[in-house]
Design an enzyme around this catalytic site. Structure first.
Site, PDB file in Angstrom:
ATOM      1  N   VAL A 148       0.391  24.948  33.845  1.00 32.71           N
ATOM      2  CA  VAL A 148      -0.676  25.811  33.323  1.00 32.71           C
ATOM      3  C   VAL A 148      -2.012  25.087  33.359  1.00 32.71           C
ATOM      4  CG1 VAL A 148      -1.539  26.966  31.257  1.00 32.71           C
ATOM      5  CG2 VAL A 148       0.869  27.190  31.886  1.00 32.71           C
ATOM      6  N   ALA A 149      -2.016  23.810  32.930  1.00 35.68           N
ATOM      7  CA  ALA A 149      -3.262  23.045  32.901  1.00 35.68           C
ATOM      8  C   ALA A 149      -3.811  22.836  34.309  1.00 35.68           C
ATOM      9  CB  ALA A 149      -3.029  21.703  32.210  1.00 35.68           C
ATOM     10  N   TRP A 199      -3.111  24.555  36.940  1.00 36.76           N
ATOM     11  CA  TRP A 199      -3.462  25.858  37.524  1.00 36.76           C
ATOM     12  C   TRP A 199      -4.874  26.273  37.115  1.00 36.76           C
ATOM     13  CZ3 TRP A 199      -4.570  30.586  35.140  1.00 36.76           C
ATOM     14  CH2 TRP A 199      -4.654  31.684  36.000  1.00 36.76           C
ATOM     15  N   HIS A 200      -5.236  25.998  35.857  1.00 39.08           N
ATOM     16  CA  HIS A 200      -6.581  26.345  35.404  1.00 39.08           C
ATOM     17  C   HIS A 200      -7.639  25.527  36.142  1.00 39.08           C
ATOM     18  CE1 HIS A 200      -4.768  28.372  31.863  1.00 39.08           C
ATOM     19  NE2 HIS A 200      -5.895  29.050  31.862  1.00 39.08           N
ATOM     20  N   ASP A 201      -7.409  24.216  36.210  1.00 40.21           N
ATOM     21  CA  ASP A 201      -8.384  23.337  36.861  1.00 40.21           C
ATOM     22  C   ASP A 201      -7.797  21.931  36.907  1.00 40.21           C
ATOM     23  OD1 ASP A 201     -10.653  22.452  38.061  1.00 40.21           O
ATOM     24  OD2 ASP A 201     -11.945  22.557  36.299  1.00 40.21           O
TER      25      ASP A 201
END
Length: 630
Positions: A510-511, A513-515
């Site tokens: 998730v982290a 994927w965000h940036d």
């Protein structure tokens, strides 16, 4: 406000401004998924709802008697009457031009539409959304009108009966989506549309060209590599590619005049409306994974029809069936794949719809779609936009945070409210694009999941918070990562260790994927760390052991939830606002003297009161037969 068991039928019988407002903020208006079980088709759920004001007792199991009119809650109302206005005043007070620190962040402010007030435009995401909103609104109208014209030209004969009619509707809609997707890509990204189509083609070939056992590994390897490569290569600029192909210029040439490099630079100059296509491509990566894995799982059921086996009506499927029942083998064509991956209303920000669900909705118009409900949803979006505008006109918390303030110049109360309202702005800036593009999708005849269930201030559980925040992404994570990794269980020490590793894998993805950012990586790991106290408390204080003391158990839960709220605020400040160093400065500013301890104690009491109200909101939903588990 929770939906009644009568759904929209009961809402229509009420009259008056308050009833209209209640219908706008009804859970059924927000998303019928919140009032209809995932395993029950919507038509069946509507038919089973009581026609009178009576409630189904079977759906109320576990709900407690209402507490809204008790002395305890009247005391809470008094706290709300004092604390909530004070919170807004504190943030407003430090945002006035008379504040001595105002000149430090004044350059982040722009002329506002409210007389005498400027507007905080320090957030680049919201600034871009706000600037382009009139054009996107025209597109919201233009796109469905284009579909109507397309449908008129390529009409489906009324004499065609099911299932041929469903197949005809599918071809009609996906062919339009395919053509519009190609045009949409070119307008948005110019010549870079070719890069996106190349990535899509490679991903499609991995799914359909490799032996079945290699599809999952190849899918994850390719798409995670794309997350990194798109960012590190800055979107693969044509000039950079030309330099690699042409090789370095000769040492005695000062200016590179290579024809190939000049052509590359010219292609880069026509980058469309959004030349930096890679910034929002992460959401497309999720759809690429969805297509490949839905295709992979469909190979297990070739030769059998789940619809016939379960004797289901394909025009009236439950949401779970739309997601889990594989699309037909012929549906996994390149045209349908591009239509899904670049579906215009959901392309830029989502919400995320699985490939199976998309194809099911293209065959049969979802029964959940209603013009009246869509209009109410649009009104709700407008009210949310108004709330964001009012906050940005009166509370310059984003500009203050961007100006690298000296936190020790603020009181503990001011620091806390600046941080608190900063999180609300983050919530609103994400909520508004998600709701706008979902509104566009609803107007076009596709019903994707709602991304935000509750206000950011209506959360007390770390676990539940992630079920309701970016909900379509949460559901995507469950289907494609969490469940395939085995889910979670804490029955034994080994299960607990494996579950923690699963959470770490999920939130690391998730982290990233965000940036690609250290702050977000720390944020992801903090979230997992903050899961553990809540999980441990659930095992140490099981509800069944407190059945004879429900009030004591509720108070105990509220105390623990106060800690949860403070941890969630800290984690989100690190990930999306001020970073690790900023959080250290904020904490240092709050606890620099005895007054900070007094404030934290007072604020914890106010949070405790708010959590009690959150508990009762969820009990009110249970009394209506709605259990959202978040």
């Amino acid at each position: 406000m929770a939906a009644s068991r009568n759904g929209s039928t009961g809402t229509r019988r009420r009259r008056g401004p308050l009833a209209v407002l209640a219908s706008i903020y009804d859970l059924d208006t927000l998303d019928t998924r919140f009032t209809t079980p995932a395993t029950v088709p919507y038509k069946a759920a509507i038919d089973s709802r009581p026609r009178s004001g009576s409630e189904n007792k079977a759906d109320r199991r576990g709900a407690e008697r209402p507490k809204w009119n008790t002395p305890e809650y009247w005391a809470y109302y008094l706290v709300f009457l004092f604390v909530v206005p004070l919170m807004f005043w504190i943030a407003y007070d430090v945002s006035r031009p008379s504040d001595p620190r105002y000149p430090k962040y004044e350059h982040w402010l722009a002329e506002g539409w409210i007389p005498g007030r400027r507007i905080d435009m320090s957030d680049a995401q919201y600034f871009t959304f706000r600037k382009n909103l009139p054009f996107m609104a025209m597109l919201l109208i233009f796109h469905p009108l284009c579909r109507r014209v397309w449908n008129a030209v390529y009409s489906v004969s009324p004499e065609v009966r099911a299932p041929e009619a469903a197949e005809a509707r599918l071809r009609q809609r996906t062919s339009f989506d395919y053509v519009f997707a190609l045009l949409f890509l070119v307008v948005l990204h110019g010549f870079s549309a070719a890069k996106i189509l190349l990535i899509l083609a490679i991903n499609y070939k991995l799914a359909t060209g490799l032996p079945r056992k290699y599809i999952p590994v190849a899918t994850w390897g390719f798409n995670i590599s794309m997350l990194f490569a798109n960012e590190l290569c800055k979107g693969y600029r044509f000039r950079d590619i030309a330099l690699i192909v042409a090789g370095p210029p000769a040492k005695d040439i000062v200016t590179d005049t290579s024809v190939l490099v000049n052509v590359g630079a010219w292609l880069d100059s026509y980058g469309g409306i959004m030349s930096r296509w890679q910034i929002l491509f992460n959401i497309t990566v999720l759809r690429l994974v969805s297509f490949n894995l839905d295709y992979y799982w469909s190979l297990n059921q070739r030769g059998s029809s789940p619809l016939e086996k379960k004797q289901l009506d394909p025009a009236n499927l439950s949401e779970r069936d739309r997601i889990s029942i594989p699309a037909s083998p012929q549906d996994f064509s390149f045209r349908n794949y591009v239509s899904y991956a670049i579906y215009a209303p959901l392309y830029l920000t989502g919400p995320i719809l699985t490939f199976n669900d998309y194809m099911a909705q293209q065959r049969h118009r979802p029964a959940t779609l209603s013009t009246a409900r869509t209009v109410r949803y649009a009104v709700r979006f407008g009210l949310t936009l108004l709330a964001m505008e009012l906050v940005l006109h009166y509370d310059y918390v984003g500009a203050i945070a961007k100006s690298r303030p000296q936190w020790d110049s603020y009181t503990p109360a001011q620091i806390s409210m600046l941080s608190y309202f900063n999180l609300h702005i983050i919530w609103l800036k994400l909520l508004l694009p998600w709701r706008f593009f979902r509104l566009w999708s609803l107007a076009d005849g596709v019903d994707p999941p709602e991304n935000m269930l509750r206000c950011v201030s209506d959360n007390y559980s770390t676990l539940s918070f992630w079920r309701g925040w970016h909900r379509s992404f949460y559901r995507w994570l469950l289907r494609y990562i969490y469940i395939p990794l085995g889910g979670s269980s804490f029955r034994t020490a080994w299960d607990a260790a494996r579950s923690v590793v699963t959470y770490l894998v999920v939130f690391t993805f998730v982290a990233l994927w965000h940036d690609i950012s250290l702050n977000l990586l720390v944020w992801g790991w903090l979230v997992v760390l903050f899961f553990l106290p809540e999980i441990a408390a659930g095992y140490l204080f099981p509800k069944r052991k407190w059945e004879g003391r429900p009030t004591a158990y509720r108070m105990l839960c509220a105390v623990g939830a106060v800690g949860n709220v403070l941890m969630m605020i800290s984690a989100n400040l690190v990930g999306f606002a001020v970073g690790v160093d900023g959080l250290k400065s904020i904490v240092k500013g709050i606890f620099r003297d005895y007054s900070g301890l007094v404030f934290i104690g007072t604020a914890s009491v106010a949070v405790f009161v708010g959590i009690q109200v959150m508990f009762e909101i969820r009990q009110s939903e249970l009394r209506r037969g709605i259990n959202l588990k978040c």
